[in-house]
Design an enzyme around this catalytic site. Sequence first.
Site, PDB file in Angstrom:
ATOM      1  N   SER A 152      -9.886  -0.843   7.326  1.00 19.48           N
ATOM      2  CA  SER A 152      -8.551  -0.586   5.826  1.00 19.48           C
ATOM      3  C   SER A 152      -8.655  -1.751   4.479  1.00 19.48           C
ATOM      4  O   SER A 152      -8.376  -1.764   4.117  1.00 19.48           O
ATOM      5  CB  SER A 152      -8.514   0.610   5.181  1.00 19.48           C
ATOM      6  OG  SER A 152      -8.666   1.524   5.694  1.00 19.48           O
ATOM      7  N   SER A 204      -9.713   1.531   2.701  1.00 21.76           N
ATOM      8  CA  SER A 204      -8.205   2.439   1.952  1.00 21.76           C
ATOM      9  C   SER A 204      -7.324   2.005   1.695  1.00 21.76           C
ATOM     10  O   SER A 204      -6.707   1.657  -0.095  1.00 21.76           O
ATOM     11  CB  SER A 204      -7.814   3.435   3.042  1.00 21.76           C
ATOM     12  OG  SER A 204      -7.121   3.104   3.495  1.00 21.76           O
ATOM     13  N   LYS A 250       0.729  -1.228  -0.403  1.00 18.77           N
ATOM     14  CA  LYS A 250      -0.067  -0.282  -0.482  1.00 18.77           C
ATOM     15  C   LYS A 250       0.548   1.248   0.573  1.00 18.77           C
ATOM     16  O   LYS A 250       2.062   1.276   1.024  1.00 18.77           O
ATOM     17  CB  LYS A 250      -0.867  -0.070   1.753  1.00 18.77           C
ATOM     18  CG  LYS A 250      -2.226   1.109   1.680  1.00 18.77           C
ATOM     19  CD  LYS A 250      -2.986   0.846   2.347  1.00 18.77           C
ATOM     20  CE  LYS A 250      -3.819   1.927   2.213  1.00 18.77           C
ATOM     21  NZ  LYS A 250      -4.915   2.136   4.108  1.00 18.77           N
TER      22      LYS A 250
HETATM   23  N1  GLN Z   1     -12.957   3.696   6.104  1.00 21.35           N
HETATM   24  C1  GLN Z   1     -12.516   4.530   7.300  1.00 21.35           C
HETATM   25  C2  GLN Z   1     -12.096   5.760   7.095  1.00 21.35           C
HETATM   26  O1  GLN Z   1     -12.550   6.157   6.548  1.00 21.35           O
HETATM   27  C3  GLN Z   1     -11.405   3.355   7.981  1.00 21.35           C
HETATM   28  C4  GLN Z   1     -10.023   2.875   6.665  1.00 21.35           C
HETATM   29  C5  GLN Z   1      -9.022   3.282   7.329  1.00 21.35           C
HETATM   30  O2  GLN Z   1      -8.968   1.777   8.088  1.00 21.35           O
HETATM   31  N2  GLN Z   1      -7.875   3.293   7.190  1.00 21.35           N
HETATM   32  O3  GLN Z   1     -11.214   5.841   8.747  1.00 21.35           O
END
Ligand code: GLN
Length: 486
Positions: free
Chosen positions: A183, A159, A84
């Site tokens: 994410s 994400s 990532k």
């Molecule tokens: N969807 C969640 C957020 O927007 C989780 C994102 C993540 O785990 N990086 O914060």
Amino acid sequence: MESQTTQLCDQSAMALAGMLRRGEISAREITQSVFKRIDEREKSINAFVTTTRETAFKQADLADAKFRQGGDIPLLTGIPVAVKDILCTKGIKTTCGSKILADFVPTYNATACRNILDAGAVLVGKTNMDEFGMGSTTESSIAGPTRNPHDLERVAGGSSGGSAAAVSSGESILALGTDTGGSIRQPSAFCGVTGIKPTYGRVSRYGLVAYASSLDQIGAIGKTVADCAMMLNVISGHDPLDTTSANVKTPDFLKALKEGIEGIRMGIPQDFFAEGLDSRIKEKVFEAVALLEKNGASVVPINLPHSPYAIGAYYLIATAEASSNLARFDGVKYGFRNAGDITDCMEMYLKTRTKGFGMEVKRRIMLGTYVLSAGYYDAYYLKAQKARKLIKGDFDEAFKKVDCIMTPVTPCLPFALGEKMTDPLQMYLVDIYTVSLNLAGLPGMSLPCGKINDLPVGLQIVGKPFDEEMILRVGAAYERLAAAGR
Ligand code: GLN
């Protein structure tokens, strides 16, 4: 040689590791297969921000040389891994999906990256993501959206959408993701792959660009439970460079897979299967639980009474921490700077951040700054911390009675691109089943439990702190039973 039907890039990491050891294939052939798939599908999926083809082949050749030499070779040697784009990679652009870091090239590797490279992994490239990890769809990236390999008109989740899509499509064999509020698990569910978020502190966060430091955790995405366990073995462990990394022993996670599920008590949180959950997903999760029950595990109804506060608490704490963490992007230290058309330093900061950050990141910095400001701190931030404690307490209580907890990963199937982009609240609600684990610091895994209209559904298995072995054990058992159709 690749057979006509199954390409090497469609195999699991463990299967490939076996073939490499038996001398049936080379790491170069695996790498060729992965890049051939990238050539075929990347244009439509867009899983990567950067691919590292040249170095990948060099790493593959090095792996092949090791196999020729023989001896004790790590299982990850010669296996393609995508990382990532929020994890620092020495000499390779690390953008976090943001304009503000579009040209940022780290001078060091994140510990997790160093560990996989030391174990002989072949780095395929850096995967696409929501800007700074803030999102649930991988639509808010400067690199454009990642598309779901199962249906190109739908989101891959986020994400870590690029990581999940890359593994799902065969554009990589394994991937590293990060999980602040879901994410790793949510995109894994949407893309039909397996992803584990370890306990907070299990994997060093050194070199992970911070979003919300008390919630962020690095984890593994693969095609199977064993693949995740194998990479988790490599990335886990205490690291003096991260003061929050736990000084606990890393067990052999692969060993855990062999144990059965006889007598395992599975908690079913009644509060999680209520309104708002797609009834077809509920059915799939219950089918998976029933299969495990039929084969020796037992079901224990539990309650997590404070879970309705999880989304609220999460979005206050995460944004508060983000507003502080992202203060470092000021146009001075690294990344993009708006240099022209300014008269003083303040104006430089202002214009750099205005142009460098996207909409969602700005929204969160503003929200986070607000909840931390004098007069509002007690009402929002402190209250959220109290809710966090209660949520953690619910899990502590439940784990007195059960060994693991089974839940859905997402309340809905992968939705259409653009569908929720204009409605942040709707977007935040997608995280309903994932954020409470981050608030409580618990490990959780998402694994495929069937399909609805050709779209994958995820099953979430939650464990006690530092009991990833239980999750992997139950997950592997489910995988075996589901494959055997029993
Ligand atoms: N969807 C969640 C957020 O927007 C989780 C994102 C993540 O785990 N990086 O914060």
